[in-house]
Scaffold this motif. Structure first.
Motif, PDB file in Angstrom:
ATOM      1  N   LEU A  27       3.035 -21.801   7.838  1.00 12.62           N
ATOM      2  CA  LEU A  27       3.574 -20.446   7.934  1.00 12.62           C
ATOM      3  C   LEU A  27       4.610 -20.138   6.857  1.00 12.62           C
ATOM      4  N   ARG A  28       5.029 -21.154   6.092  1.00 14.64           N
ATOM      5  CA  ARG A  28       5.963 -20.891   4.987  1.00 14.64           C
ATOM      6  C   ARG A  28       5.236 -20.413   3.730  1.00 14.64           C
ATOM      7  N   GLN A  29       3.917 -20.510   3.717  1.00 13.64           N
ATOM      8  CA  GLN A  29       3.157 -20.021   2.567  1.00 13.64           C
ATOM      9  C   GLN A  29       3.320 -18.508   2.434  1.00 13.64           C
ATOM     10  N   ASP A  30       3.321 -18.031   1.211  1.00 12.39           N
ATOM     11  CA  ASP A  30       3.613 -16.609   0.953  1.00 12.39           C
ATOM     12  C   ASP A  30       2.667 -15.662   1.685  1.00 12.39           C
ATOM     13  N   TYR A  31       1.430 -16.093   1.890  1.00 14.84           N
ATOM     14  CA  TYR A  31       0.430 -15.199   2.464  1.00 14.84           C
ATOM     15  C   TYR A  31       0.443 -15.191   3.997  1.00 14.84           C
ATOM     16  N   ALA A  32       1.260 -16.021   4.647  1.00 14.94           N
ATOM     17  CA  ALA A  32       1.173 -16.218   6.092  1.00 14.94           C
ATOM     18  C   ALA A  32       1.410 -14.918   6.871  1.00 14.94           C
ATOM     19  N   LEU A  33       2.541 -14.270   6.641  1.00 11.21           N
ATOM     20  CA  LEU A  33       2.850 -13.044   7.381  1.00 11.21           C
ATOM     21  C   LEU A  33       1.958 -11.887   6.950  1.00 11.21           C
ATOM     22  N   GLU A  34       1.605 -11.847   5.675  1.00  7.95           N
ATOM     23  CA  GLU A  34       0.686 -10.800   5.203  1.00  7.95           C
ATOM     24  C   GLU A  34      -0.661 -10.931   5.901  1.00  7.95           C
ATOM     25  N   SER A  35      -1.075 -12.161   6.151  1.00  9.66           N
ATOM     26  CA  SER A  35      -2.346 -12.382   6.839  1.00  9.66           C
ATOM     27  C   SER A  35      -2.305 -11.787   8.243  1.00  9.66           C
ATOM     28  N   MET A  36      -1.197 -12.006   8.954  1.00  9.16           N
ATOM     29  CA  MET A  36      -1.051 -11.420  10.295  1.00  9.16           C
ATOM     30  C   MET A  36      -1.060  -9.901  10.225  1.00  9.16           C
ATOM     31  N   HIS A  37      -0.345  -9.371   9.238  1.00 10.71           N
ATOM     32  CA  HIS A  37      -0.231  -7.924   9.088  1.00 10.71           C
ATOM     33  C   HIS A  37      -1.586  -7.291   8.760  1.00 10.71           C
ATOM     34  N   HIS A  38      -2.313  -7.885   7.822  1.00 13.94           N
ATOM     35  CA  HIS A  38      -3.605  -7.331   7.425  1.00 13.94           C
ATOM     36  C   HIS A  38      -4.655  -7.457   8.540  1.00 13.94           C
ATOM     37  N   ALA A  39      -4.555  -8.522   9.337  1.00 11.34           N
ATOM     38  CA  ALA A  39      -5.521  -8.700  10.434  1.00 11.34           C
ATOM     39  C   ALA A  39      -5.416  -7.569  11.453  1.00 11.34           C
ATOM     40  N   ALA A  40      -4.220  -6.979  11.552  1.00 12.47           N
ATOM     41  CA  ALA A  40      -4.002  -5.908  12.533  1.00 12.47           C
ATOM     42  C   ALA A  40      -4.412  -4.536  12.007  1.00 12.47           C
ATOM     43  N   TYR A  41      -4.781  -4.442  10.722  1.00 10.53           N
ATOM     44  CA  TYR A  41      -5.119  -3.139  10.143  1.00 10.53           C
ATOM     45  C   TYR A  41      -6.510  -2.686  10.589  1.00 10.53           C
ATOM     46  N   ASP A  42      -6.603  -1.413  10.941  1.00 14.34           N
ATOM     47  CA  ASP A  42      -7.871  -0.801  11.351  1.00 14.34           C
ATOM     48  C   ASP A  42      -8.578  -1.672  12.393  1.00 14.34           C
ATOM     49  N   PRO A  43      -7.953  -1.857  13.556  1.00 10.79           N
ATOM     50  CA  PRO A  43      -8.502  -2.784  14.559  1.00 10.79           C
ATOM     51  C   PRO A  43      -9.758  -2.243  15.223  1.00 10.79           C
ATOM     52  N   PRO A  44     -10.515  -3.093  15.886  1.00 11.44           N
ATOM     53  CA  PRO A  44     -11.715  -2.654  16.622  1.00 11.44           C
ATOM     54  C   PRO A  44     -11.333  -1.679  17.740  1.00 11.44           C
ATOM     55  N   GLY A  45     -12.329  -1.031  18.293  1.00  8.01           N
ATOM     56  CA  GLY A  45     -12.111   0.081  19.209  1.00  8.01           C
ATOM     57  C   GLY A  45     -11.343  -0.217  20.472  1.00  8.01           C
ATOM     58  N   ARG A  97      18.363  -7.403   6.396  1.00  7.08           N
ATOM     59  CA  ARG A  97      17.464  -6.353   5.911  1.00  7.08           C
ATOM     60  C   ARG A  97      17.313  -6.441   4.397  1.00  7.08           C
ATOM     61  N   ALA A  98      18.402  -6.715   3.697  1.00  5.06           N
ATOM     62  CA  ALA A  98      18.355  -6.846   2.240  1.00  5.06           C
ATOM     63  C   ALA A  98      17.554  -8.079   1.834  1.00  5.06           C
ATOM     64  N   LEU A  99      17.712  -9.162   2.590  1.00  7.30           N
ATOM     65  CA  LEU A  99      16.956 -10.386   2.300  1.00  7.30           C
ATOM     66  C   LEU A  99      15.464 -10.128   2.420  1.00  7.30           C
ATOM     67  N   VAL A 100      15.068  -9.431   3.462  1.00  2.00           N
ATOM     68  CA  VAL A 100      13.646  -9.120   3.664  1.00  2.00           C
ATOM     69  C   VAL A 100      13.144  -8.222   2.538  1.00  2.00           C
ATOM     70  N   ALA A 101      13.917  -7.236   2.188  1.00  2.00           N
ATOM     71  CA  ALA A 101      13.498  -6.295   1.132  1.00  2.00           C
ATOM     72  C   ALA A 101      13.312  -7.002  -0.203  1.00  2.00           C
ATOM     73  N   ARG A 102      14.218  -7.945  -0.522  1.00  2.00           N
ATOM     74  CA  ARG A 102      14.105  -8.673  -1.801  1.00  2.00           C
ATOM     75  C   ARG A 102      12.834  -9.506  -1.871  1.00  2.00           C
ATOM     76  N   ASN A 103      12.351  -9.943  -0.734  1.00  2.69           N
ATOM     77  CA  ASN A 103      11.182 -10.820  -0.714  1.00  2.69           C
ATOM     78  C   ASN A 103       9.905 -10.101  -0.273  1.00  2.69           C
ATOM     79  N   GLY A 121       6.776  -3.642   3.809  1.00  6.89           N
ATOM     80  CA  GLY A 121       7.595  -3.924   4.982  1.00  6.89           C
ATOM     81  C   GLY A 121       7.442  -5.319   5.522  1.00  6.89           C
ATOM     82  N   VAL A 122       6.531  -6.107   4.942  1.00  7.40           N
ATOM     83  CA  VAL A 122       6.291  -7.482   5.414  1.00  7.40           C
ATOM     84  C   VAL A 122       6.651  -8.444   4.288  1.00  7.40           C
ATOM     85  N   PRO A 123       7.600  -9.356   4.502  1.00 10.22           N
ATOM     86  CA  PRO A 123       7.990 -10.283   3.432  1.00 10.22           C
ATOM     87  C   PRO A 123       6.855 -11.218   3.065  1.00 10.22           C
ATOM     88  N   ASP A 124       6.712 -11.502   1.766  1.00 12.75           N
ATOM     89  CA  ASP A 124       5.667 -12.413   1.301  1.00 12.75           C
ATOM     90  C   ASP A 124       6.218 -13.403   0.281  1.00 12.75           C
TER      91      ASP A 124
END
Length: 822
Positions: A513-531, A562-568, A574-577
């Motif tokens: 979960l420390r990999q850069d793509y970890a949180l983005e993966s969770m975020h993208h999985a939730a996009y345009d969900p099934p019905g 908040r600043a730490l999240v924004a920098r990363n 809105g999702v740190p990577d």
């Protein structure tokens, strides 16, 4: 080595010459097994089915990894408040005072409480720490101030989730809300998608909560939780037993009077039935098998099958008595033939029940074992004890000149039953081939239709209906059932709280979960969900609870974080990577530590994401959509949760039904071939025995589909049970035919076999259908469906046996005679 004839001869001798010894031996065994009755425990609810399943194990892993580490386990109680407007001052005050009253009682072990009333009070007075201060804040506020506080609270998504779907933020109104009270309860831990029944610390506490609020006069608040649900599961078992068993006994008694027509025989039949029940339940206590909702079907089953055996024994004995034979000689002739038939019948019935051992579901396996053992005990009692007791009493009656009643066997030629049984024999004489071809073709069509029978597993199967029949209210004590509210409460939540009434899916995510793509993966999985997945307001993202949401919440409260999240946040979504390890560490060192630990593991290689689903979506739709989302993750993701676990059980039920049916058919066919080779030296008679029951199974499946009765946790056993129980009817006819065919021509043997056993079969069918069909009176739907389907399967088995078997025997006889003539 003794042959089977030697064994039967020894039993004949004991029954006829030493009946007193047999009676004493059986009574001693009864006394020993009576001691086991006190060890019978109860188990109810759906958790007994989910335990051990892969989906449940995954859910257990999620709770183990992300559960909070308290020295004592935590349980929660829901307080469902209903009012014209639960956000008005009077309703808010009632809820706050209810929380205050619960928190003041040490026995309730209240750890915390959360409600809209708490939120509104704190917005009015941020310094209000105690319930007294919160109550003062709301009491001193004007309606306009309360409405303003509600509108401010509505800006947080979590506020609306505890309010009914009719919540209007501008009008500051809603008709219902759910507050959550958490308790520290030793022994409340352990997770399951289902709910266990029986008494527990949680049940005790939640029942005390109900009592406390009743005394306070909080009539607008309903208490709900796993403990209340468990207690209701347990009550259903006892109430169903108190209704079903006496009803079965009463109805069977009526048929006993008709079948036996003798008070002494009636008494012996009743004593034998009681012994069968004691032996079976005593065995359960000794073996440590808990009594569950599924096993409520066993007592009526044993009562019905026991009467079946009893009617055959007494009726066959009376046939010989009408021929002028004495008491002992008549019983020895009867048992000499019936013990073989009983062995065949018991073997096929036991195999039908034991076929359920192939199921992956523990309760279905337990049902198969208990029913098989119970049937074995029943045949021993009615095949040996009852004949011995009959000999003993009839000899005593002869010595004392006491009149014999009802000495004529059932199904005589002039009787209504005898007239009906003449028609299948006539068909067998005139057109057996045409008749069998018509039956096979029609069964093929029916079987095709029956393949569409549905499968289901849900909590509601084990709960009473929301509106119980009015006649239940008129039952006197101790038969009057409890007042049931859980089903109505569940339906209310489902209808009025989309976020609560709907199901959810938990995604167990594993990987670095420390990999850069970890949180983005969770975020993208939730996009345009099934019905079936709920989306956030004005968004195309699924409504989720995850570590991403905790990060957002802390960022809203802390400028430095908040600043730490924004920098990363490289892509500014809105999702740190970047630098995720640092972000996790800062979050875990913050006041949001406990919230974060609910969604990220200690080694930061596991995460939990919870997706909310629409309440209107079916279980199958939710699970299918969960699999779609599961495939979107770059890390390893496993979908679990109650909907996933229950869908797994649903699939297992279908597999169980088909596998047990195949096993029952195969084992029964082999067993019958062996039996008819051993007893008649004509193994192919076994196929004649099985043929009408194969037709029966097809008609049962089609009937279930037509009446929209699904294969569920209990009815899934019906197909294999139909093989076991259904073969009984044709077995008596075919075995009698085999005996008669040795000394008569083909058609005379068919007629004697059908008329000689048909009366007994009719009587036993009526008692079996009545005894098992009485389960329709049970409070839970699953038992009612099982009773209806089993009763129908017995009726169909009887009809197929007396109508189809004569023609099958005629065709078999023609083939044998042609073969022997060559």
């Amino acid at each position: 080595m003794a042959s089977y004839e030697d064994v039967i001869e020894r039993i004949d001798h004991l029954v006829g010459e030493r009946p007193g010894t047999v009676i004493i031996a059986f009574l001693l065994v009864t006394a020993l097994l009576t001691a086991g009755l006190g060890n019978v425990s109860t188990e109810s609810g759906t958790s007994q089915f989910t335990s051990g399943s892969p989906a449940q194990e995954a859910l257990n892993d999620v709770d183990r990894v992300f559960g909070q580490s308290f020295s004592e386990d935590v349980a929660s109680t829901q307080l469902i408040q209903r009012d014209q407007n639960v956000l008005a001052k009077p309703a808010l005050l009632r809820l706050l005072r209810a929380e205050e009253e619960l928190a003041s009682r040490e026995s309730l072990r209240v750890q915390s409480a959360s409600s809209v009333a708490d939120t509104v009070a704190l917005l009015i007075d941020p310094q209000a720490d105690t319930y007294a201060e919160k109550i003062d804040a709301v009491e001193g506020a004007t309606p306009a101030q309360i409405d303003a506080a509600v509108r401010r609270a509505a800006e947080s998504p979590g506020f609306a989730s505890s309010l009914s779907d009719d919540f209007n933020s501008q009008a500051a109104s809603a008709s219902a809300t759910v507050a959550v009270v958490t308790h520290q309860v030793p022994g409340a831990g352990g997770s399951s998608a289902g709910t266990s029944g029986g008494s527990s610390p949680v049940s005790t506490i939640q029942q005390r909560v109900e009592t406390t609020l009743d005394r306070q006069g909080a009539r607008d608040i309903t208490v709900f939780g796993s403990g209340i649900l468990s207690a209701e599961f347990a009550n259903v078992i006892m109430d169903s037993l108190l209704i079903v068993v006496p009803a079965a006994a009463l109805l069977i008694l009526v048929f006993l009077v008709f079948s036996y027509r003798d008070p002494f025989d009636l008494l012996l039949g009743v004593v034998s039935l009681v012994m069968a029940i004691i032996w079976t339940f005593g065995f359960m206590g000794v073996a440590g098998i808990p009594f569950s909702q599924m096993l409520i079907a066993v007592p009526p089953l044993l009562l019905a099958v026991g009467i079946d055996f009893g009617i055959h024994a007494v009726n066959r004995y009376r046939e010989e008595r009408t021929e002028g034979h004495g008491v002992v000689e008549s019983m020895e002739i009867a048992t000499d033939q019936l013990l073989v038939a009983f062995f065949i019948v018991t073997g096929t019935t036991v195999l039908g029940f034991l076929a359920n051992l192939t199921s992956s579901l523990g309760p279905i396996r337990d049902f198969g074992v208990v029913a098989a053992i119970g049937i074995t005990f029943t045949v021993l009692i009615f095949g040996i004890f009852l004949p011995a007791a009959k000999v003993y009493t009839d000899l005593w009656r002869e010595r004392n000149g006491i009149r014999q009643f009802g000495t004529q066997p059932l199904g005589g030629e002039g009787s209504l039953t005898g007239k009906f049984l003449g028609y299948p024999v006539l068909i067998a004489r005139k057109a057996p081939y045409v008749f069998l071809i018509v039956m096979v073709l029609s069964t093929t069509v029916v079987a095709g239709y029956g393949t569409g029978v549905s499968t289901s597993f849900n909590q509601e199967d084990f709960l009473p209906p929301e509106d119980t029949p009015a006649w239940l209210d008129d039952l006197p004590e101790p038969f009057a059932p409890h007042e049931y509210q859980v089903t109505g409460t569940l339906n209310y939540l489902e209808d009025n709280f989309n976020s609560i009434g709907g199901s959810s899916v938990t995604m167990y995510v594993r990987g670095p979960l420390r990999q850069d793509y970890a949180l983005e993966s969770m975020h993208h999985a939730a996009y345009d969900p099934p019905g079936s997945f709920i989306t956030e307001d004005d968004s195309r993202y699924a409504d989720t609870q995850s570590i991403v949401g905790v990060i957002d919440s802390y960022a809203d409260q802390n400028a430095e974080f908040r600043a730490l999240v924004a920098r990363n946040d490289i892509d500014d979504d809105g999702v740190p990577d970047d630098n995720l390890g640092l972000i996790y560490d800062r979050l875990l060192d913050s006041p949001y530590h406990d919230q974060a630990r609910q969604y990220i593991s200690h080694d930061q290689r596991g995460a939990k994401v919870v997706y909310s689903a629409e309440s209107s979506a079916t279980q199958a739709e939710v699970v299918a959509d969960a699999e779609v989302v599961e495939d979107r993750y770059r890390l390893t993701a496993t979908a679990t949760g109650q909907a996933v676990v229950f869908e797994y059980i649903t699939d297992s039920i279908l597999d169980s039904a088909l596998t047990s049916l195949a096993v029952a058919l195969l084992l029964t066919a082999l067993f019958l071939l062996f039996c008819y080779w051993l007893f008649e030296r004509r193994p192919t008679l076994g196929l004649v025995n099985l043929f009408p029951i194969v037709l029966t199974v097809a008609f049962i499946a089609a009937t279930m589909r037509y009446f929209d009765i699904p294969l569920n946790a209990l009815t899934a056993t019906i197909l294999s049970i139909s093989i076991g129980l259904g073969v009984d009817y044709s077995a008596h006819i075919v075995h009698r035919f085999g005996d008669e065919y040795r000394k008569r021509d083909l058609y005379d043997a068919i007629e004697v076999a059908v008329r000689g056993t048909g009366g007994s079969l009719t009587g036993s069918m009526l008692t079996t259908v009545t005894g098992i069909g009485v389960l329709v009176l049970a409070i839970t739907p699953i038992l009612g469906q099982f009773g209806a389907v089993t009763g129908l399967s017995i009726l169909l088995s009887y009809l197929m046996s007396v109508i189809v078997t004569p023609s099958a025997m005629a065709v078999w006889g023609h083939a044998v005679e042609r073969y022997e003539a060559t």
